[in-house]
Design an enzyme around this catalytic site. Structure first.
Site, PDB file in Angstrom:
ATOM      1  CG  ASP A   1      -2.188  -0.891   0.943  1.00 23.92           C
ATOM      2  OD1 ASP A   1      -2.272  -1.464  -0.160  1.00 23.92           O
ATOM      3  OD2 ASP A   1      -3.019  -1.003   1.841  1.00 23.92           O
TER       4      ASP A   1
ATOM      5  CG  ASN B   1      -5.649  -3.935   0.873  1.00 26.60           C
ATOM      6  OD1 ASN B   1      -4.635  -3.437   1.364  1.00 26.60           O
ATOM      7  ND2 ASN B   1      -6.861  -3.576   1.246  1.00 26.60           N
ATOM      8  CG  HIS B   2      -5.513   0.490  -0.603  1.00 27.24           C
ATOM      9  ND1 HIS B   2      -6.482   1.448  -0.737  1.00 27.24           N
ATOM     10  CD2 HIS B   2      -5.722  -0.080   0.593  1.00 27.24           C
ATOM     11  CE1 HIS B   2      -7.237   1.470   0.342  1.00 27.24           C
ATOM     12  NE2 HIS B   2      -6.791   0.554   1.177  1.00 27.24           N
TER      13      HIS B   2
ATOM     14  CG  HIS C   1      -0.606  -5.511   2.648  1.00 25.97           C
ATOM     15  ND1 HIS C   1      -0.093  -4.263   2.894  1.00 25.97           N
ATOM     16  CD2 HIS C   1      -1.917  -5.314   2.387  1.00 25.97           C
ATOM     17  CE1 HIS C   1      -1.030  -3.359   2.760  1.00 25.97           C
ATOM     18  NE2 HIS C   1      -2.161  -3.968   2.448  1.00 25.97           N
TER      19      HIS C   1
ATOM     20  CG  HIS D   1      -4.315  -4.780   5.506  1.00 33.07           C
ATOM     21  ND1 HIS D   1      -4.836  -4.091   4.430  1.00 33.07           N
ATOM     22  CD2 HIS D   1      -5.375  -5.325   6.161  1.00 33.07           C
ATOM     23  CE1 HIS D   1      -6.157  -4.228   4.420  1.00 33.07           C
ATOM     24  NE2 HIS D   1      -6.504  -4.952   5.455  1.00 33.07           N
TER      25      HIS D   1
ATOM     26  CG  HIS E   1      -4.756   2.151   8.058  1.00 31.73           C
ATOM     27  ND1 HIS E   1      -5.141   3.281   7.385  1.00 31.73           N
ATOM     28  CD2 HIS E   1      -4.518   1.221   7.106  1.00 31.73           C
ATOM     29  CE1 HIS E   1      -5.156   3.035   6.088  1.00 31.73           C
ATOM     30  NE2 HIS E   1      -4.798   1.798   5.898  1.00 31.73           N
TER      31      HIS E   1
END
Lengths: 464, 464
Positions: free
Chosen positions: A37, A105-106, A194, A222, A224
């Site tokens: 990410d 994943n982003h 992640h 992943h 935050h």
């Protein structure tokens, strides 16, 4: 590139990325490790890609020699790349800090070509994208083997995979982590993942227990919330560090934890992770108020109760703003307008009021004026903001005591570090490293673990 | 990235870009000059950007030394860049072939940050983006000054600007081309422009007469037809070369002209442009038929006339396919399926038929099966396909004669070159260069101009 079009917050991600890479240069790191990410969007805007490349070219290129070797087969480690070798060994690029990253994943691979955003950086020679699998059934993770002096690191990675799928692969024994044949136990085994760490359902997270117990440190992307101080998994006997995001993307308590990056030092099988607080991250204060807990101030039946509640909320926000200003004092890097969130539990007959007028009052002081107030009913206990029932946060501790720290104590310190703010002074090796700690408050249970673990570490509550 | 999702043609642009850059390496050019529209889309797809960076990193980086100098102020030439210097002088990049480019109308700067697609390449250190103006009222073009041995080139450029606006700037005397102070006449003045050259209306094109007459060669981008052999503008006394697009984006006669790139050699004030035919460009054949011109074959009143017309069209397409195969023979680089266009003028009472069934017949042989037939009425004379009324095309000429060519003849050859296929043998300088020409057919008017112009050039119609 999160919220990059926001007039106030638009540049936050870029500024902090710049700060992070500048830290990497200043600390003369051997490499930078990203947990995925790097980008918020699968297809980052041109501006985002441009900013990112600019920062990386500025900080990751230069004449500083790179003194570690790669012992593994780079064509295997970077097999999906058009330039399947580590960037710093490319004779056409003068790399001073190689960056290794899995995808998140982003910014995961999509489309017929299976490219992802960081592949553009990889193609430009600015990043080393590893941990990529071709199969969706089976994972065989071949580590990047790094060697510097007598220290050898086996760097494993898995780029983001849907949690359920990876969970199933683990359950079906389809995840294999290959280990170097020679001197298997001589390696420091570092793993980047992640995935969801917190349980979002029966199978859409990855339990730490799934991971091989030969690992020494797991870098968990992943999630935050910054929980960067390594926590020992007592079952698997490895440590987990969760760096957290470097930008606040939701107004939830997890994001209110002070953001850090970690400076990991490894010597032999020993490690030390120094938390470096990020200066450029926008401050974020969140507070809960439950109107029914203040019967002395207002009751639902009162005339003009709404005005009173509004004044009460305004006061709370102003308190947070003052606290923000106080903490920001003297730190010119921190953006002026903080993020402020006041969650108002109005159950018990109260009514919510129009937040537009309320927002107007703070439009010049707050970065998120339209989202300050959040009306809720019946706040559940488990969702309480930390700092009330949870152990004291890093913010409660300031540093003033210097004591030499022997390498034997290193592992213990990570346990300690999960609860308290600890700075490692920059030194070349773990031996002889200095740690500065001032403890203003030390809960008894933590204290006992600490003393048990640290051995020769001396911790003092005295001020200098 | 034109038609990049097309199953057949999707890779055409990438393959040809690879061929072009490979030619640059093989010919050991000092630099590559692009006339804009490197990208078809303002926001190229990830695949396109990735392919482009891959090709550039592959061919433009390496150990071959660059032996020309930049005499101008790079901070001015590349002032909009975050790295305002030419890429090959960046000590962190090992550039073997610098690429200079203006932006085109397809990849022009947009958005608040005024970034364009090639700025990503510029940020990655793969391209030198020049010819960018900050003002929309006034242009002051500061050339990139290049020096190699005794040859000095002043490289001017204007990235794409809406034609009307640039037209107005020229009319209002707001376009200034700065010239080097010292030895003003000692420079070879090269200018890159990306505008309409053919008149699309009173003011939405740029007449060649607008351009300064001190220029020596104008490289005209934007226009897709390959007219690469320099044409002398007799009024301004400069030459204009129009490289054309390297991929066919419309099924119009202009795109059927064989695609070339140019290898420009400059020594002092003398130049020579070698046409290099592109091997990987998909063949394109276009033909017009007017049904009413074949009263012996069919008339609108006939029963089954539609079947007869269809068979006639089929025969024409098959002829083109045969011709394509014949020309492709032995050239493994050219894609197998050509583009075929048959424009059918069905005026005079004929009816168009369903093209779907017709397309089905050629689905395995033609790259554009759904677009082969194009029914029109009353074709206008001016739109006739070249090769009928226009002078004979390059394709009519093959080369077999070798003759030494003195430098004095060079300029004349460009006139000649506009109509005939001429290859310059690769030599180090203009003097002593060899030219190989075989002329199968030479219209009398051209012949006279040729002999008048060439002086010592000997042209032979004999086969070897």
């Amino acid at each position: 590139g999160y919220l990059e079009k926001d007039a106030i917050r638009g540049n936050d991600t870029f500024v902090t990325f710049d700060e992070i890479m500048k830290q990497a240069v200043q600390n003369e790191v051997d490499f930078v490790l990203l947990g995925g990410d790097l980008f918020h969007d699968n297809k980052p805007s041109r501006k985002t890609m441009h900013c990112c490349m600019e920062v990386m070219r500025k900080y990751c290129m230069g004449d500083r020699p790179i003194v570690f070797e790669i012992l593994s087969d780079q064509a295997v480690n970077f097999s999906h790349s058009k330039f399947p070798w580590v960037n710093y060994l490319d004779s056409n690029l003068n790399i001073s800090i190689p960056v290794f990253s899995v995808h998140g994943n982003h910014d995961d691979p999509t489309g017929a070509d299976g490219l992802c955003a960081i592949d553009l950086l990889s193609c430009a020679g600015l990043i080393n994208h590893f941990g990529r699998s071709r199969s969706v059934e089976k994972l065989e993770i071949s580590p990047v083997l790094l060697k510097k002096g007598n220290t050898r690191i086996a760097l494993y990675g898995i780029g983001s995979i849907p949690d359920e799928r990876l969970y199933r692969m683990f359950i079906n024994n389809q995840v294999t982590m290959l280990r170097p044949r020679e001197d298997e136990d001589g390696w420091f085994n570092l793993f980047v993942i992640h995935q969801n760490r917190s349980k979002h359902g029966a199978t859409n997270y990855i339990p730490e227990q799934f991971l091989d117990d030969f690992l020494d440190l797991v870098v968990w992307g992943h999630e935050h919330e910054c929980k960067i101080a390594p926590v020992r998994n007592e079952q698997q006997l490895f440590y987990v560090t969760q760096p957290g995001s470097s930008v606040i993307t939701s107004l939830s308590p997890g994001e209110a934890v002070k953001k850090h990056i970690g400076l990991l030092r490894v010597k032999g099988k020993k490690m030390n992770l120094q938390k470096i607080p990020l200066q450029t991250v926008r401050q974020f204060f969140i507070q809960d108020v439950t109107l029914s807990e203040h019967p002395d101030l207002f009751s639902p039946e009162q005339p003009n109760v709404m005005l009173k509640v509004m004044a009460f909320c305004q006061e709370k926000v102003e308190e947070m703003l003052e606290e923000a200003e106080r903490q920001r004092l003297g730190n010119s890097l921190t953006p002026e307008k903080p993020l402020i969130r006041l969650r108002v539990d109005y159950s018990g007959g109260f009514e919510a009021f129009n937040t537009m007028r309320f927002s107007q009052k703070f439009v010049d002081q707050v970065a998120n004026p339209k989202e300050i107030l959040h009306f809720i009913r019946h706040r559940e206990a488990k969702d309480n903001i930390k700092g009330k029932e949870t152990p004291p946060q890093n913010e409660n501790f300031v540093i003033n005591h210097i004591t030499p720290c022997r390498s034997k104590t290193v592992k213990a310190l990570f346990v300690f570090g999960t609860q308290f703010k600890i700075f490692w002074m920059k030194t070349r090796s773990i031996k002889g490293m200095k740690v500065i700690v001032r403890i203003l408050h030390l809960p008894s249970d933590v204290q006992s673990r600490l003393y048990k673990a640290t051995g020769t570490l001396s911790v003092s509550e005295k001020n200098e």
